[in-house]
Design a protein around this motif. Structure first.
Motif, PDB file in Angstrom:
ATOM      1  N   ARG A 214     -14.229 -89.820  17.634  1.00 25.25           N
ATOM      2  CA  ARG A 214     -14.721 -90.835  16.693  1.00 25.25           C
ATOM      3  C   ARG A 214     -14.969 -90.204  15.321  1.00 25.25           C
ATOM      4  N   GLY A 215     -14.344 -90.766  14.306  1.00 24.81           N
ATOM      5  CA  GLY A 215     -14.553 -90.282  12.942  1.00 24.81           C
ATOM      6  C   GLY A 215     -13.914 -88.928  12.669  1.00 24.81           C
ATOM      7  N   ARG A 216     -13.025 -88.472  13.536  1.00 20.21           N
ATOM      8  CA  ARG A 216     -12.380 -87.176  13.310  1.00 20.21           C
ATOM      9  C   ARG A 216     -10.872 -87.342  13.292  1.00 20.21           C
ATOM     10  N   GLU A 217     -10.191 -86.461  12.565  1.00 22.07           N
ATOM     11  CA  GLU A 217      -8.734 -86.430  12.599  1.00 22.07           C
ATOM     12  C   GLU A 217      -8.317 -85.740  13.890  1.00 22.07           C
ATOM     13  N   LEU A 218      -7.456 -86.409  14.673  1.00 16.34           N
ATOM     14  CA  LEU A 218      -7.050 -85.853  15.967  1.00 16.34           C
ATOM     15  C   LEU A 218      -6.385 -84.487  15.805  1.00 16.34           C
ATOM     16  N   ASP A 219      -5.449 -84.409  14.841  1.00 13.88           N
ATOM     17  CA  ASP A 219      -4.700 -83.147  14.704  1.00 13.88           C
ATOM     18  C   ASP A 219      -5.608 -82.015  14.246  1.00 13.88           C
ATOM     19  N   ALA A 220      -6.520 -82.292  13.323  1.00 19.21           N
ATOM     20  CA  ALA A 220      -7.434 -81.241  12.853  1.00 19.21           C
ATOM     21  C   ALA A 220      -8.300 -80.749  14.005  1.00 19.21           C
ATOM     22  N   ALA A 221      -8.736 -81.681  14.861  1.00 15.46           N
ATOM     23  CA  ALA A 221      -9.587 -81.293  15.991  1.00 15.46           C
ATOM     24  C   ALA A 221      -8.823 -80.410  16.977  1.00 15.46           C
ATOM     25  N   ILE A 222      -7.558 -80.747  17.228  1.00 12.63           N
ATOM     26  CA  ILE A 222      -6.760 -79.946  18.175  1.00 12.63           C
ATOM     27  C   ILE A 222      -6.441 -78.575  17.579  1.00 12.63           C
TER      28      ILE A 222
END
Ligand SMILES: [Zn+2]
Ligand SMILES: [Zn+2]
Length: 340
Positions: A214-222
């Motif tokens: 929630r509220g995060r970029e998926l790619d940045a998190a991975i």
């Protein structure tokens, strides 16, 4: 007998229908003990018909006892407790000969195209049924088919032991994919979702890192979870609009992206970025009964997967109110199993 008949959008009726006829050829009739429901069923109810051909008895994930067998039914017989793979392939076409029965030119699914297992009795070819080990409960065996779909997906991703794997969307089929990827030896195994309960389940199923997206970029998190390199395998199981592009950005150089979630419209991808990093994209559909269903039963037998993913067991009469509606509304906490 009582059965859940899908008649069109927002119209599933629990009604009396004729029992299956005496089995012919290689068919068997199964008395259903448990049938699970899934996102396909709730999607058909909410905005179908998509794949289903109404009127049809729903139910493609079920377990029960064979009560009648046709003269050519050899794989299973009367008295056997069996699960069914649900996909009927012709056995004659190029794809069937190549072992890719899920791509059969004449593929039909029990519970979508022909009457299914959300009923007291169901008819099936014996050749797509498998005997259930004694140690496995009916509640657990009922989810063998969706687990087979997840095992096929992970096979398609060519995930190898020790490779990093990120799974986007761990509700529904995504939870089973986490379990299948854990069994395949993914390390680290990263789960992303926007629901805390689903993430907690993913952790139980073997995800070492769970990320509330929630509220995060998926790619940045991975990328962050993989030391900036990206994951060897990124599996997109959410079906959300931006997820395929994020998955491609989150793949490691030379890595792979597997698209599982069904997209409602065409999406844009940065193909240059894929080319210069030699990132592969592949897709997956259903499962190959002979290969994936036995493995699903073995995984259910050897792990605590079933209790971890099962939400509740309901009666057939409660199917719409306590099964289909919560699934369609996103409030189901896991797999819902029906006792017809
Ligand atoms: Zn399903
Ligand atoms: Zn075929």
């Amino acid at each position: 007998m009582r059965a859940a008949v899908y008649r069109g959008p927002r119209d599933i009726r629990i009604e009396s229908v004729p029992e299956p006829a005496d089995p012919r050829g290689g068919d068997v009739v199964i008395r259903v003990s448990r049938a699970a429901i899934c996102g396909t069923d709730s999607s058909e109810w909410a905005h179908g018909p998509l794949l289903a051909q109404p009127p049809v008895v729903l139910g493609h994930e079920f377990v029960g006892e064979v009560v009648a067998a046709g003269p050519e039914a050899t794989a299973v017989g009367v008295g056997d407790r069996v699960v069914c793979g649900a996909g009927i392939a012709c056995g004659q076409c190029d794809w069937c000969h190549a072992g890719r029965t899920n791509l059969c030119a004449h593929y039909r699914t029990i519970g979508l195209h022909v009457d299914g297992g959300l009923a007291e009795y169901v008819s099936s070819p014996a050749g797509i049924c498998l005997t259930v080990p004694h140690a496995l409960t009916d509640d657990a065996a009922a989810i063998a088919q969706p687990l087979a779909v997840a095992l096929h997906a992970v096979r398609r991703s060519r995930l190898r032991r020790g490779q990093s794997c990120a799974v986007i969307g761990v509700g529904g089929i995504g939870a089973f994919i986490v379990a299948a990827a854990a069994a395949a030896g993914a390390s680290p195994l990263i789960a992303l979702d926007i629901d805390e309960d689903r993430l907690a389940t993913a952790r139980t199923l073997g995800a070492a890192t769970v990320i509330d997206a929630r509220g995060r970029e998926l790619d940045a998190a991975i990328l962050k979870a993989t030391g900036g390199e990206g994951a060897d395998v990124v599996i997109e199981a959410s079906g959300t609009a931006g997820a395929p592009a994020a998955a491609t950005r989150a793949a490691r150089r030379g890595g792979r992206v597997l698209i599982v979630g069904l997209q409602a419209a065409p999406r844009e991808l940065d193909l240059l970025s894929l080319t210069v990093r030699e990132v592969e994209i592949s897709t997956t559909l259903a499962h190959v009964c002979d290969v994936d269903l036995p493995e699903a039963l073995e995984l259910l037998r050897s792990t605590e997967l079933a209790p971890a993913v099962t939400d509740r067991v309901i009666a057939l009469d409660a199917l719409v109110a306590e099964g289909i509606e919560p699934l369609a509304g996103g409030t189901a906490r896991g797999k819902i199993v029906v006792a017809p």
